[in-house]
Design an enzyme around this catalytic site. Sequence first.
Site, PDB file in Angstrom:
ATOM      1  CB  SER A  23      61.764  11.948  61.071  1.00 26.47           C
ATOM      2  OG  SER A  23      61.381  12.379  59.790  1.00 26.47           O
TER       3      SER A  23
ATOM      4  CG  ASP B 185      66.559   6.372  46.252  1.00 20.00           C
ATOM      5  OD1 ASP B 185      66.071   5.361  46.805  1.00 20.00           O
ATOM      6  OD2 ASP B 185      65.971   7.012  45.363  1.00 20.00           O
TER       7      ASP B 185
ATOM      8  CE1 TYR C 139      51.656   0.554  58.623  1.00 12.88           C
ATOM      9  CE2 TYR C 139      52.514  -1.673  58.548  1.00 12.88           C
ATOM     10  CZ  TYR C 139      52.715  -0.319  58.717  1.00 12.88           C
ATOM     11  OH  TYR C 139      53.983   0.148  58.969  1.00 12.88           O
TER      12      TYR C 139
ATOM     13  CE  LYS D 221      57.462  -0.842  58.929  1.00 12.12           C
ATOM     14  NZ  LYS D 221      58.756  -0.131  58.833  1.00 12.12           N
TER      15      LYS D 221
HETATM   16  P1  NAD Z   1      59.135   9.618  58.207  1.00 10.66           P
HETATM   17  O1  NAD Z   1      58.315   9.896  57.006  1.00 10.66           O
HETATM   18  O2  NAD Z   1      59.598  10.755  59.003  1.00 10.66           O
HETATM   19  O3  NAD Z   1      60.392   8.704  57.838  1.00 10.66           O
HETATM   20  C1  NAD Z   1      60.382   7.776  56.770  1.00 10.66           C
HETATM   21  C2  NAD Z   1      61.740   7.923  56.130  1.00 10.66           C
HETATM   22  O4  NAD Z   1      61.923   6.943  55.098  1.00 10.66           O
HETATM   23  C3  NAD Z   1      61.936   9.292  55.464  1.00 10.66           C
HETATM   24  O5  NAD Z   1      63.059   9.942  56.011  1.00 10.66           O
HETATM   25  C4  NAD Z   1      62.176   8.982  53.998  1.00 10.66           C
HETATM   26  O6  NAD Z   1      63.092   9.844  53.382  1.00 10.66           O
HETATM   27  C5  NAD Z   1      62.759   7.567  54.128  1.00 10.66           C
HETATM   28  N1  NAD Z   1      62.708   6.871  52.849  1.00 10.66           N
HETATM   29  C6  NAD Z   1      61.617   6.488  52.153  1.00 10.66           C
HETATM   30  N2  NAD Z   1      62.004   5.955  50.969  1.00 10.66           N
HETATM   31  C7  NAD Z   1      63.360   6.009  50.934  1.00 10.66           C
HETATM   32  C8  NAD Z   1      64.351   5.645  49.986  1.00 10.66           C
HETATM   33  N3  NAD Z   1      64.012   5.119  48.790  1.00 10.66           N
HETATM   34  N4  NAD Z   1      65.662   5.852  50.283  1.00 10.66           N
HETATM   35  C9  NAD Z   1      66.023   6.406  51.475  1.00 10.66           C
HETATM   36  N5  NAD Z   1      65.128   6.780  52.415  1.00 10.66           N
HETATM   37  C10 NAD Z   1      63.819   6.599  52.142  1.00 10.66           C
HETATM   38  O7  NAD Z   1      58.227   8.634  59.103  1.00 10.66           O
HETATM   39  P2  NAD Z   1      58.548   7.759  60.402  1.00 10.66           P
HETATM   40  O8  NAD Z   1      57.221   7.392  60.930  1.00 10.66           O
HETATM   41  O9  NAD Z   1      59.539   8.432  61.265  1.00 10.66           O
HETATM   42  O10 NAD Z   1      59.158   6.436  59.757  1.00 10.66           O
HETATM   43  C11 NAD Z   1      60.396   5.868  60.149  1.00 10.66           C
HETATM   44  C12 NAD Z   1      60.232   4.362  60.270  1.00 10.66           C
HETATM   45  O11 NAD Z   1      59.394   4.082  61.401  1.00 10.66           O
HETATM   46  C13 NAD Z   1      59.577   3.686  59.068  1.00 10.66           C
HETATM   47  O12 NAD Z   1      60.200   2.449  58.819  1.00 10.66           O
HETATM   48  C14 NAD Z   1      58.153   3.455  59.569  1.00 10.66           C
HETATM   49  O13 NAD Z   1      57.519   2.377  58.895  1.00 10.66           O
HETATM   50  C15 NAD Z   1      58.458   3.110  61.014  1.00 10.66           C
HETATM   51  N6  NAD Z   1      57.299   3.138  61.891  1.00 10.66           N
HETATM   52  C16 NAD Z   1      56.551   4.274  61.985  1.00 10.66           C
HETATM   53  C17 NAD Z   1      55.424   4.281  62.799  1.00 10.66           C
HETATM   54  C18 NAD Z   1      54.545   5.499  62.880  1.00 10.66           C
HETATM   55  O14 NAD Z   1      53.391   5.368  63.323  1.00 10.66           O
HETATM   56  N7  NAD Z   1      55.017   6.676  62.508  1.00 10.66           N
HETATM   57  C19 NAD Z   1      55.080   3.145  63.550  1.00 10.66           C
HETATM   58  C20 NAD Z   1      55.885   2.000  63.442  1.00 10.66           C
HETATM   59  C21 NAD Z   1      56.992   2.020  62.615  1.00 10.66           C
END
Ligand code: NAD
Length: 264
Positions: free
Chosen positions: A19, A64, A157, A164
């Site tokens: 994460s 949540d 996406y 976003k």
């Molecule tokens: P990740 O899966 O590790 O993290 C996503 C998190 O969202 C998880 O911890 C999950 O528990 C949480 N989540 C989802 N639904 C939820 C809810 N109802 N209540 C509480 N928490 C909830 O993946 P990540 O890539 O580290 O994502 C973190 C952020 O970064 C996200 O917003 C994602 O869109 C953004 N992001 C990711 C990327 C990428 O390529 N990985 C790129 C740009 C932005």
Amino acid sequence: MLGLQGKVAFVFGVASEDSIAWAICKSLAEAGVTLYLGYQKRFMSRVFQLKDKLPAIAGFYPLDVASDADTKEFFDSFSKENPGVKADILIHAIGFAPRECFDRPILFVDDDKINTAFTISANSLQRCLKFALPYLNPGSSTITLTYAASTRYVPSYGIMSMAKAALECWTRELACHLGPEGHRVNSISSGPIRTIAASGIPGFDNILDHVAENAPLRRNVTQSDVAGCTTWLASQLSAGVTGQCIHVDAGYSITMVPSSIMGE
Ligand code: NAD
């Protein structure tokens, strides 16, 4: 120089060691920040395994963001166990859209699925801040994570692009609303990184390859690249920055025509 020693952060969005939020935890901990994590119950066992790796984690409670009640539960648990403690930093690293948002052409995605994507991935920033505010010190810094599909087309996406865009709009609106009290709200637009959330995006590996070939830095970013910028935004070094969307993407977002057309 960062001035983060002794500060306190709420970190929402750790699901695994991959994460982005976990890299943020490590970076903030290194800077001397005490951490309180909010985790989704379905990732409980993974988060419990991680907590022992970082002594800076002082508490972790279920969160949540799908409802007011479940979001409030986090802050109720936090305040009950840590009376009088307030935070200086809030990390919102939360994103989710139902499978159908990626699998169906956008024209045919049902309302309830679109609403879920917006509720969890965009509107939850407002929800988290609403409940966090009584537990935030003056001059706090909130950082959320977004993606460049908010402003430019990325195949597959889909609905998340719009979520976003809404998240970035929330960032600006909340920055203006909370700015007079000294609170800052910014977003970081991360390049693609392999995580649990990213694994649900069709064609994600191809996007990684394309960015590595065509970004000015000729590589993908890592979780720690994003964590570094987050720590700066959390610190007083960025005291004059709010309402912004900062790209941590190896420069990809400034490009238009891929370098590959030159046959390099
Ligand atoms: P990740 O899966 O590790 O993290 C996503 C998190 O969202 C998880 O911890 C999950 O528990 C949480 N989540 C989802 N639904 C939820 C809810 N109802 N209540 C509480 N928490 C909830 O993946 P990540 O890539 O580290 O994502 C973190 C952020 O970064 C996200 O917003 C994602 O869109 C953004 N992001 C990711 C990327 C990428 O390529 N990985 C790129 C740009 C932005």
